[in-house]
Design a protein around this motif. Structure first.
Motif, PDB file in Angstrom:
ATOM      1  N   ARG A 289      58.164  44.879  36.793  1.00  5.71           N
ATOM      2  CA  ARG A 289      57.982  43.633  37.558  1.00  5.71           C
ATOM      3  C   ARG A 289      56.518  43.334  37.848  1.00  5.71           C
ATOM      4  N   SER A 290      55.631  44.221  37.460  1.00 11.75           N
ATOM      5  CA  SER A 290      54.197  43.991  37.677  1.00 11.75           C
ATOM      6  C   SER A 290      53.714  42.874  36.761  1.00 11.75           C
ATOM      7  N   PRO A 291      52.718  42.111  37.202  1.00 14.73           N
ATOM      8  CA  PRO A 291      52.160  41.070  36.336  1.00 14.73           C
ATOM      9  C   PRO A 291      51.323  41.714  35.221  1.00 14.73           C
ATOM     10  N   TYR A 292      51.058  40.943  34.195  1.00 14.74           N
ATOM     11  CA  TYR A 292      50.169  41.423  33.129  1.00 14.74           C
ATOM     12  C   TYR A 292      48.728  41.329  33.620  1.00 14.74           C
ATOM     13  N   CYS A 293      47.946  42.300  33.246  1.00 14.28           N
ATOM     14  CA  CYS A 293      46.568  42.414  33.738  1.00 14.28           C
ATOM     15  C   CYS A 293      45.727  41.183  33.421  1.00 14.28           C
ATOM     16  N   ASP A 294      45.992  40.525  32.294  1.00 13.74           N
ATOM     17  CA  ASP A 294      45.211  39.351  31.916  1.00 13.74           C
ATOM     18  C   ASP A 294      45.798  38.052  32.466  1.00 13.74           C
ATOM     19  N   GLY A 295      46.911  38.141  33.219  1.00 13.59           N
ATOM     20  CA  GLY A 295      47.522  36.959  33.813  1.00 13.59           C
ATOM     21  C   GLY A 295      48.315  36.111  32.845  1.00 13.59           C
ATOM     22  N   LYS A 296      48.382  36.513  31.583  1.00 15.20           N
ATOM     23  CA  LYS A 296      49.111  35.742  30.576  1.00 15.20           C
ATOM     24  C   LYS A 296      50.569  36.168  30.525  1.00 15.20           C
TER      25      LYS A 296
END
Length: 110
Positions: free
Chosen positions: A79-86
């Motif tokens: 459920r964590s977001p992707y590090c690059d926000g994409k």
């Protein structure tokens, strides 16, 4: 007259070149999960570079330790977001789909 080793090697490379070029067009590359081992509790996910390799998808012949690592990784971090926000890539979707196909709870994925 026998071919010298360099001439023979050159002929082998030239004969194999078309097959090597076509192999690059064969579709997505399959590989191992990047489970961010250097960061045991990551704040964000990295995009997977490749779709799951056969060691994850081979059913009874799959690598049990690799499959369990993948299930643990997505259960803990999915459920964590992707590090690059994409958004997830096609490879990321393939891993998520495998996770749920193997019984992982979709609630653990974003």
């Amino acid at each position: 007259m026998p071919l010298r080793p360099t001439a023979l090697a050159r002929r082998i490379v030239l004969a194999a070149a078309p097959a090597l070029l076509l192999a690059g067009c064969a579709g997505p590359t399959r590989g191992d999960l990047d489970a961010q081992r250097a960061t045991p509790s990551p704040d964000c996910l990295v995009h997977q570079a490749h779709e799951p390799a056969e060691r994850y998808t081979a059913g009874r012949d799959a690598d049990t330790a690799a499959v369990l690592e993948m299930l643990r990784y997505y259960t803990a971090n999915g459920r964590s977001p992707y590090c690059d926000g994409k958004p997830p890539t096609a490879a990321d979707h393939a891993w998520q789909q495998l996770y749920t196909h193997l019984g992982g709870d979709p609630a653990h994925l974003s």
